[in-house]
Design an enzyme around this catalytic site. Sequence first.
Site, short mmCIF file in Angstrom:
data_model
loop_
_atom_site.label_atom_id
_atom_site.label_comp_id
_atom_site.label_asym_id
_atom_site.label_seq_id
_atom_site.Cartn_x
_atom_site.Cartn_y
_atom_site.Cartn_z
N ASN A 84 42.00 45.31 44.68
CA ASN A 84 42.06 44.68 43.34
C ASN A 84 40.74 44.42 43.03
O ASN A 84 40.14 45.05 42.00
CB ASN A 84 42.99 43.40 43.74
CG ASN A 84 43.14 42.73 42.22
OD1 ASN A 84 42.40 42.99 41.14
ND2 ASN A 84 43.93 42.02 41.92
N ASP A 85 39.87 43.40 43.65
CA ASP A 85 38.66 42.96 43.31
C ASP A 85 37.60 44.11 43.30
O ASP A 85 36.78 44.14 42.40
CB ASP A 85 37.96 42.00 44.08
CG ASP A 85 39.15 40.76 43.81
OD1 ASP A 85 39.51 40.47 42.78
OD2 ASP A 85 39.23 40.15 45.01
#
Lengths: 95, 462
Positions: free
Chosen positions: B387-388
Site C-alpha cells: 500500500n504505502d
Amino acid sequence: MTVSALIILIYVLVLASYLGFELISKVPPTLHTPLMSGSNAISGITIVGALIACNEMGYTTLSKWLGMFALVLATVNVVGGYAVTDRMLKMFKKK
Amino acid sequence: MSTVIQIAYLVASVLFIIGIKYLGKTKDARRGNILSAVGMLIAIVATMLTIEVVTFLEIFICILIGSVIGLYYATKVPMTKIPEMVALFNGFGGLASFAVGLSDYFLKSSTSLESLDAVNLTSIILSVLIGGVTFTGSMIAYLKLDGKVSGQPITFSGQHLLNLVLLIAFIAASVFVFLDPTNLTLILILVVISLLLGILTVIPIGGADMPVVISLLNSYSGMAACATGFILNNNVLIVAGSLVGASGIILTQIMCKAMNRSLTNVLLGGFGQTVATGGQEGPAVVIKEIGVEETAMLFDSASSVIVVPGYGMAVAQAQHVIRELMEQCEKRNIDFRFAIHPVAGRMPGHMNVLLAEANISYDKLIEMEAINDDFSNTDLVFVVGANDVVNPAARTNPQSPIFGMPILNADKAKTVIVSKRSMGKGYAGIENELFGYPNCLMLFGDAKQTITKVVGEMKEMS
C-alpha cells in the site's frame, strides 16, 4: 589491564568495524534478511564469554549461575540463528 | 596451550569475515553461513580447552538445552514470522552479554579487587547497559511484531525527558561505582535503569518503523558482545561483535533512507499519530472495481507484468498462487517480474525470503532503483498486499506524512490492478491516492482466493 593491551583491543575494534562496514554495504537487498539472522547468530559469540564465566568453580555461586544462564541463551542464539539462516538460504534458487 | 587457543580464535575470526563476505553473493551465501558456523564451533571448542573438566557436565547440559530450543524454533518458525524470531534471538544474545558482564563483576568483586580496574569496570557497565537495552528492547519489538502488544506507538508526555533523566542517573550511578566498586545497590540501580531504558526507547516506535528498530537492536547486540570482549580481553568477541555492530548500523541506514526518515526521527517515535489528528480528508476517492474474469483477460493480453508484493501477500499466504500466476504468464511469453521496495515486509529483505520460499527464482526480484524507470512502459502492474510503497502522495502531496519517501512508480504503468481485502488503510494508516487514479482497478477479496480464481480462468483460456 595495561594501556598497551587496551590499545591493541581498540585497534581490533576499529579495524573490524571498518571491515564490517565495507563488507556489508556490498550485500544486495535480496539477502538482507539472511544477513541479519546470520549476523545475529554471530553476535552469539558471547557464548565464549558465557563458557569462561561457567568455569569459575566455587568462587561465587551467583556468578556461576549467571554464566550458565548466559550459556543457555547464547546457545539458543547461535544454534537457532545459524539453523534458520541455513533454512532460508536453501530456498534461494535461480532457475 | 594458550597459543593454540589464540590461534583458534584467530581462525574463527577469519572464518566470520569470510562468511560475511560470502553472504553477499546469492550463490555463495549458504556456504558463507556454514563457514561462519564452523568459526563459531572452533571458538567454542578452543574455549572448552581452558575449562576444568569438572564443569563439563553442567556446560553440556546448558548447551543441550539451548540447542534443543534453538533448533526447535528455527525449524518450526514460518517464514512470515522471521522478524519476530530475529527480534527474540537478538534479545537472548543481549541478555547473555548482560549476564556475562554481571557474572564477571560478581566474580571479581568477591575475589581480587585489583582486577576491577577502570577498563574492566567500564566494560562491565557498558555490557550491562547495552545488553540490558538490547534485551528488553528486543522483547518489546517482538511483542509488537507478534501483535501481543499494540503496534501503535505508545507515547506519553515527558517521555523523552524521562529517558534523559534515566540516562543521566545511569551515568551518575556509574561514576559512584568507580568510587565504590563493591556497592551492590549501585549495580542493582544500573541493572534496573538499563532494562527500563530498553522498554522506554522502543514503546514509542510504531509498527511501520519496526524494520529500523530490529536492525538497530541487531547492531546493539553486536556492540554488547564487543563490550564483553573488552571485559575478558578477548579478540574474537571484539571482531565478531564489531562485524555485527557494523552490519546492523548499515541496515538501519538503508531502512531510514528507504522511508525518507532520519534515525532520530524514528527513535523519537510517534509516527502515524499526527496523521490521525490532521484529518482533512480530500475529495472522496472514486474507485473502480474489477472482477476475476476481467483480471484474467488483462493478464492474458499484457506483454509485460510487474508484481508489487507487500506484507499483505504474506499474511494471505498468496505467494504460492502468485507463482502459478507467473507460470501462466510465462507460458504466454509475458515478461513477468517483481518489484521489491526496500521496506516491503517487516524487515529488510523479508519479501525476497517469502518469494524464495514459494520457489520463485531470485533473478525475477528486482530492486526499486533498477525497476522504477520500467513502470512507464509496462502494460500491467499487479499490487498484492502493498500500500504505502506505491502511494504517489509520497511524490505529489507535501502534506502527506510519507512525502519524500522513495516509492515504486506503479501509477505510471498503463494499468494497475490492486488486490486488496477491503478499502482499509496501509500500515502507516494513510489514504492511498493511487486507488482513485483513472488507470487503477481494485480487485477486492482475499488475495489467495481471488488470485487462485484468476489462475483458474487463465488455465481455461489456454
